[in-house]
Motif scaffolding. Structure first.
Motif, PDB file in Angstrom:
ATOM      1  N   HIS A   4       6.722  -5.010   2.070  1.00 31.63           N
ATOM      2  CA  HIS A   4       6.087  -4.119   3.046  1.00 31.63           C
ATOM      3  C   HIS A   4       5.270  -3.028   2.349  1.00 31.63           C
ATOM      4  O   HIS A   4       4.150  -2.734   2.752  1.00 31.63           O
ATOM      5  N   ALA A   5       5.824  -2.473   1.285  1.00 32.78           N
ATOM      6  CA  ALA A   5       5.115  -1.432   0.531  1.00 32.78           C
ATOM      7  C   ALA A   5       3.871  -2.013  -0.144  1.00 32.78           C
ATOM      8  O   ALA A   5       2.812  -1.381  -0.162  1.00 32.78           O
ATOM      9  N   ALA A   6       3.979  -3.226  -0.672  1.00 34.22           N
ATOM     10  CA  ALA A   6       2.831  -3.867  -1.324  1.00 34.22           C
ATOM     11  C   ALA A   6       1.716  -4.142  -0.318  1.00 34.22           C
ATOM     12  O   ALA A   6       0.533  -3.929  -0.608  1.00 34.22           O
ATOM     13  N   VAL A   7       2.084  -4.585   0.874  1.00 35.79           N
ATOM     14  CA  VAL A   7       1.092  -4.845   1.923  1.00 35.79           C
ATOM     15  C   VAL A   7       0.394  -3.549   2.307  1.00 35.79           C
ATOM     16  O   VAL A   7      -0.831  -3.506   2.460  1.00 35.79           O
ATOM     17  N   LEU A  10      -2.135  -2.649  -0.245  1.00 36.00           N
ATOM     18  CA  LEU A  10      -3.324  -3.495  -0.158  1.00 36.00           C
ATOM     19  C   LEU A  10      -4.211  -3.106   1.021  1.00 36.00           C
ATOM     20  O   LEU A  10      -5.431  -3.145   0.940  1.00 36.00           O
ATOM     21  N   LEU A  11      -3.574  -2.739   2.127  1.00 32.74           N
ATOM     22  CA  LEU A  11      -4.330  -2.418   3.337  1.00 32.74           C
ATOM     23  C   LEU A  11      -4.919  -1.015   3.332  1.00 32.74           C
ATOM     24  O   LEU A  11      -5.938  -0.774   3.981  1.00 32.74           O
ATOM     25  N   LEU A  12      -4.297  -0.102   2.632  1.00 34.63           N
ATOM     26  CA  LEU A  12      -4.685   1.305   2.707  1.00 34.63           C
ATOM     27  C   LEU A  12      -6.164   1.565   2.387  1.00 34.63           C
ATOM     28  O   LEU A  12      -6.833   2.254   3.164  1.00 34.63           O
ATOM     29  N   LEU A  16      -8.651   3.076   5.216  1.00 36.42           N
ATOM     30  CA  LEU A  16      -9.282   4.382   5.036  1.00 36.42           C
ATOM     31  C   LEU A  16     -10.801   4.288   5.139  1.00 36.42           C
ATOM     32  O   LEU A  16     -11.445   5.173   5.705  1.00 36.42           O
ATOM     33  N   LEU A  17     -11.373   3.224   4.619  1.00 34.10           N
ATOM     34  CA  LEU A  17     -12.818   3.036   4.734  1.00 34.10           C
ATOM     35  C   LEU A  17     -13.237   2.874   6.198  1.00 34.10           C
ATOM     36  O   LEU A  17     -14.211   3.476   6.654  1.00 34.10           O
ATOM     37  N   VAL A  67      -7.522  -0.579  14.199  1.00 34.73           N
ATOM     38  CA  VAL A  67      -8.114  -0.881  12.887  1.00 34.73           C
ATOM     39  C   VAL A  67      -7.025  -1.352  11.923  1.00 34.73           C
ATOM     40  O   VAL A  67      -7.197  -2.332  11.210  1.00 34.73           O
ATOM     41  N   TRP A  68      -5.887  -0.652  11.906  1.00 30.41           N
ATOM     42  CA  TRP A  68      -4.780  -1.048  11.019  1.00 30.41           C
ATOM     43  C   TRP A  68      -4.311  -2.460  11.349  1.00 30.41           C
ATOM     44  O   TRP A  68      -4.132  -3.290  10.461  1.00 30.41           O
ATOM     45  N   TYR A  69      -4.136  -2.760  12.634  1.00 30.24           N
ATOM     46  CA  TYR A  69      -3.694  -4.082  13.067  1.00 30.24           C
ATOM     47  C   TYR A  69      -4.721  -5.147  12.676  1.00 30.24           C
ATOM     48  O   TYR A  69      -4.360  -6.212  12.166  1.00 30.24           O
ATOM     49  N   GLY A  70      -5.997  -4.865  12.876  1.00 27.75           N
ATOM     50  CA  GLY A  70      -7.045  -5.821  12.522  1.00 27.75           C
ATOM     51  C   GLY A  70      -7.108  -6.082  11.025  1.00 27.75           C
ATOM     52  O   GLY A  70      -7.280  -7.221  10.591  1.00 27.75           O
ATOM     53  N   GLN A  71      -6.945  -5.035  10.220  1.00 25.64           N
ATOM     54  CA  GLN A  71      -6.944  -5.212   8.770  1.00 25.64           C
ATOM     55  C   GLN A  71      -5.740  -6.037   8.325  1.00 25.64           C
ATOM     56  O   GLN A  71      -5.841  -6.865   7.428  1.00 25.64           O
TER      57      GLN A  71
END
Length: 119
Positions: A4-7, A10-12, A16-17, A67-71
């Protein structure tokens, strides 16, 4: 828990962009609204009044969640350009059985899927 932390790491950057883009778009809308208000002080007979509402904001908690869900969906997708197509299970309409998409491919002929609309 480690995954979960690795994901999240990767997503952050992607999240943020996208959040920065939404904020910039909102900033441009707010700037436009301020400029319109300044222009309203000096009315011109050639320009019609323009209405800009606060309800069309993009940088909201709901949009950031989307946006978070889509990423996250994009990160875990199984189809990638240049890779083999996923062989997803499908329901056969005229028979009470299931099949796989690639079961319908014939030889070297391309398999074309048409996702239509029922509306």
């Amino acid at each position: 828990r480690h995954n979960h932390a690795a994901v999240c790491l990767l997503l952050l950057p992607r999240f943020l962009l996208a959040a920065l883009t939404l904020w910039l778009l909102d900033f441009l809308c707010v700037r436009r609204k301020v400029l319109l208000r300044m222009r309203e002080r000096e009315p011109s007979p050639d320009d019609p009044p323009v209405c800009v509402s606060d309800s069309n904001r993009m940088f909201t908690p709901a949009s950031l969640r989307a946006v978070w869900y889509g990423q996250r969906l994009d990160l875990f997708k199984t189809a990638h350009v240049g890779s083999a197509a996923p062989n997803t299970e499908v329901v056969v309409l005229h028979e009470p059985k299931r099949a796989r998409i690639l079961d319908y491919a014939r030889g070297r002929r391309p398999l074309i899927l048409n996702f239509g609309s029922c509306s």
